[in-house]
Design a protein around this motif. Structure first.
Motif, short mmCIF file in Angstrom:
data_model
loop_
_atom_site.label_atom_id
_atom_site.label_comp_id
_atom_site.label_asym_id
_atom_site.label_seq_id
_atom_site.Cartn_x
_atom_site.Cartn_y
_atom_site.Cartn_z
N UNK A 14 0.82 -1.28 -0.16
CA UNK A 14 0.01 0.07 0.00
C UNK A 14 0.74 1.43 -0.20
N UNK A 15 2.19 1.13 0.43
CA UNK A 15 2.97 2.30 0.13
C UNK A 15 3.78 2.43 -1.00
N UNK A 16 3.97 0.97 -1.67
CA UNK A 16 4.64 1.03 -2.80
C UNK A 16 4.02 1.79 -4.00
N UNK A 17 2.84 1.57 -3.99
CA UNK A 17 2.11 2.47 -5.06
C UNK A 17 2.15 4.10 -4.92
N UNK A 18 2.90 4.66 -4.17
CA UNK A 18 3.01 5.98 -4.17
C UNK A 18 4.32 6.43 -4.54
N UNK A 19 5.17 5.47 -4.71
CA UNK A 19 6.61 5.54 -5.17
C UNK A 19 6.79 5.57 -6.52
N UNK A 20 7.74 6.52 -6.98
CA UNK A 20 8.04 6.63 -8.46
C UNK A 20 9.38 6.55 -8.84
N UNK A 21 9.86 6.36 -10.10
CA UNK A 21 11.01 6.29 -10.33
C UNK A 21 11.88 7.82 -10.26
N UNK A 22 12.96 7.67 -9.65
CA UNK A 22 13.66 9.09 -9.77
C UNK A 22 13.68 9.77 -11.17
N UNK A 23 14.08 8.84 -12.19
CA UNK A 23 14.32 9.12 -13.48
C UNK A 23 15.46 10.18 -13.59
N UNK A 24 16.62 9.87 -13.11
CA UNK A 24 17.62 10.80 -13.06
C UNK A 24 18.18 11.26 -14.44
N UNK A 25 17.74 10.79 -15.37
CA UNK A 25 18.11 11.23 -16.99
C UNK A 25 17.39 12.32 -17.19
#
Length: 531
Positions: A14-25
């Motif tokens: 339930x917490x993972x669905x709020x996580x996004x990729x940092x997408x550093x590029x």
């Protein structure tokens, strides 16, 4: 797996669905210039103004001045301190932020403020979340406080108005960060927030907890009252605030639990700040505040707090079971039922979830629930009649699992209107009433998709539009300046050409500052007013 992937894998679903990729590029050379500008000022001005752990904390948590930090590098360093971090986008629900913090996970807003908003960002960004919050974690006692205050915020009861304000703030931040937003859209978003704030019927536990967090973790000072130092993330990530807060224009008050009753305005510098004696002082104030919450007090106070909140919360019964639902009605007893209780019956609106120690015992029940207070035993199956000390009499047929049908009741000879089918719980006391579902994971599994929040929807669109709004020629100049800086191959003639080309963009002072620095000149500085 990368360090960040390992962190994410350890999180509940339930917490993972709020996580996004940092997408550093996706960070542009101008984004990197924004970071360098702000961090250069922070390191220069805070060396003698911040808590002594600040500068060593930047290194200890993987935060350098030359480039936006990689969350993988931060996780490598944070793991040695018993912490980790994940990327999120914009504002996330307060319950998610506080639960992550209670678990020792920093929620790092992946985006960075724009050149236009370098003085003030209307949305959380990586400057505030990393350079503000992370460094002081290097102090073990303060790191413990962050987890503890996170848990208190997570357990505090929020009202329906709190939820409306959160959605309005999130919407306003997205609109303000969107370069294509019209004045009408911005005005509408601001009016929506004003309406949400005006709708408050009372100051909730959650609001008071957020104020405590604001005046300590965000805007806290520490040490001598007359000569304090900075440890709050909001001050550490804003040069303008850092300078202003230590002047006589800001009234310094000894930290006390009264700070939880002191409102704040995020759009301006604060007229007063609270000074903690030391980090141990934070725990003293937190304990005093925590003792006022329904989570710790339970009983009638907890029931009434849940009733007026009109939100999903959970009741902890004497046998350790937890009942999650919305408290919608309380029936008072003619006499006290038990210590701390004068309530005979509480009615909860479904869905209802029964759990113990934070783990669901069965799937949610879609009907209503009744919690009756007093001594009594409900049979597993069959007809029953319960006469409790409060004067409450309940009759019906138990069908198993606590579910009853054909329910009727009286309280002091008054006929009660009760649901014909319900889940019935009996308990002699009520040790605790806490915010949100007792088992957030199971609740999210069944009802999470009904949540209007989708991780980063509006913020991702605003980020894309910000990138598109950068003129291609200007972007090319930033790219070249970044390459020169990284390779160290200085070409005076080319720098002169870039300096002349930058005049085609008269409002973009940051590029000229970057070029001036490379040419050995003293670049103009822009102070960061608010973080």
């Amino acid at each position: 797996m990368t360090p960040t992937e390992r962190t994410i894998a350890r999180l509940p679903a339930h917490l993972r669905r709020y996580v996004v990729s940092q997408d550093y590029a996706a960070y542009t050379p101008r984004d990197q210039a924004v970071w360098r500008h702000i961090l250069g000022q922070l390191r220069e001005h805070l060396s003698d103004k911040a808590h002594p752990v600040y500068l060593e904390g930047l290194e200890a948590t993987g935060i350098g001045a030359e480039a936006i930090p990689s969350l993988d590098e931060m996780n490598e360093k944070l793991s040695k301190l018993g912490w980790s971090c994940v990327a999120v986008r914009g504002f996330i629900p307060p319950a998610v932020f506080t639960e992550l913090q209670a678990l020792g996970v920093l929620a790092i807003a992946a985006d960075i403020r724009t050149h236009e908003h370098i003085q003030y960002t209307p949305a959380p960004d990586i400057v505030h979340e990393s350079a503000g919050h992370a460094p002081i974690i290097a102090n073990a006692r303060y790191a413990q406080y962050l987890k503890a205050v996170g848990l208190v915020g997570f357990k505090a009861i929020a009202s329906v108005e709190d939820q409306a304000v959160f959605e309005a703030i999130r919407n306003l931040s997205v609109v303000k960060e969107d370069p294509t937003a019209t004045e009408e859209e911005i005005s509408h978003a601001q009016a929506r927030l004003e309406a949400a704030n005006a709708s408050h019927r009372y100051i909730s536990e959650s609001t008071r907890a957020s104020r405590l967090y604001w005046w300590t973790a965000e805007y806290g000072l520490i040490g001598d009252l007359k000569h304090p130092r900075i440890y709050g993330a909001g001050l550490l990530s804003s040069i303008g605030e850092a300078k202003h807060c230590l002047t006589s224009a800001v009234h310094k008050l000894p930290l006390g639990v009264a700070c939880a009753d002191t409102d704040y305005d995020i759009t301006r510098m604060q007229p007063q700040l609270f000074v903690a004696r030391d980090f141990e002082h934070l725990f003293e104030v937190l304990a005093e505040f925590e003792a006022t919450l329904a989570w710790k007090r339970g009983g009638d106070l907890g029931l009434n707090e849940a009733l007026r909140a009109r939100t999903v919360n959970h009741l902890v019964l004497a046998d350790g079971r937890e009942v999650t639902g919305k408290v919608v009605e309380l029936l008072p007893a003619p006499k006290d039922v038990a210590p701390g209780l004068s309530t005979a019956l509480a009615r909860l609106e479904g869905p209802i979830l029964t759990s113990k120690n934070g783990h669901a015992l069965d799937k949610p029940f879609t009907g209503a629930a009744l919690v009756a207070f007093g001594q009594g035993t409900l049979p597993e199956r069959g007809s029953f009649r319960l006469e409790l000390d409060s004067g409450l009499v309940l009759e019906g047929f138990a069908v198993g699992g606590g579910e009853v049908i054909a329910l009727s009741g009286k309280l002091a000879d008054r006929e009660l209107t009760l649901p014909s089918m319900a889940r019935l719980y009996l308990t002699e006391r009520l040790p605790s009433v806490a915010g949100g579902p007792a088992d957030p994971g199971t609740w999210d599994k069944w009802f999470g998709e009904l949540d209007a929040f989708t991780a980063g929807d509006g913020e991702a669109q605003a980020r894309e539009r910000k990138a598109q709004a950068l003129h291609p020629s200007l972007a090319a100049l930033y790219t070249e300046v970044r390459r020169i800086r990284e390779t160290g191959q200085l070409a005076p003639e080319r720098l002169e050409q870039i300096a002349r080309a930058s005049t085609d963009f008269p409002t973009d002072w940051l590029l000229r500052a970057e070029v001036a620095e490379l040419r050995g000149e003293v670049p103009p500085r822009r102070e960061t007013a608010h973080a």
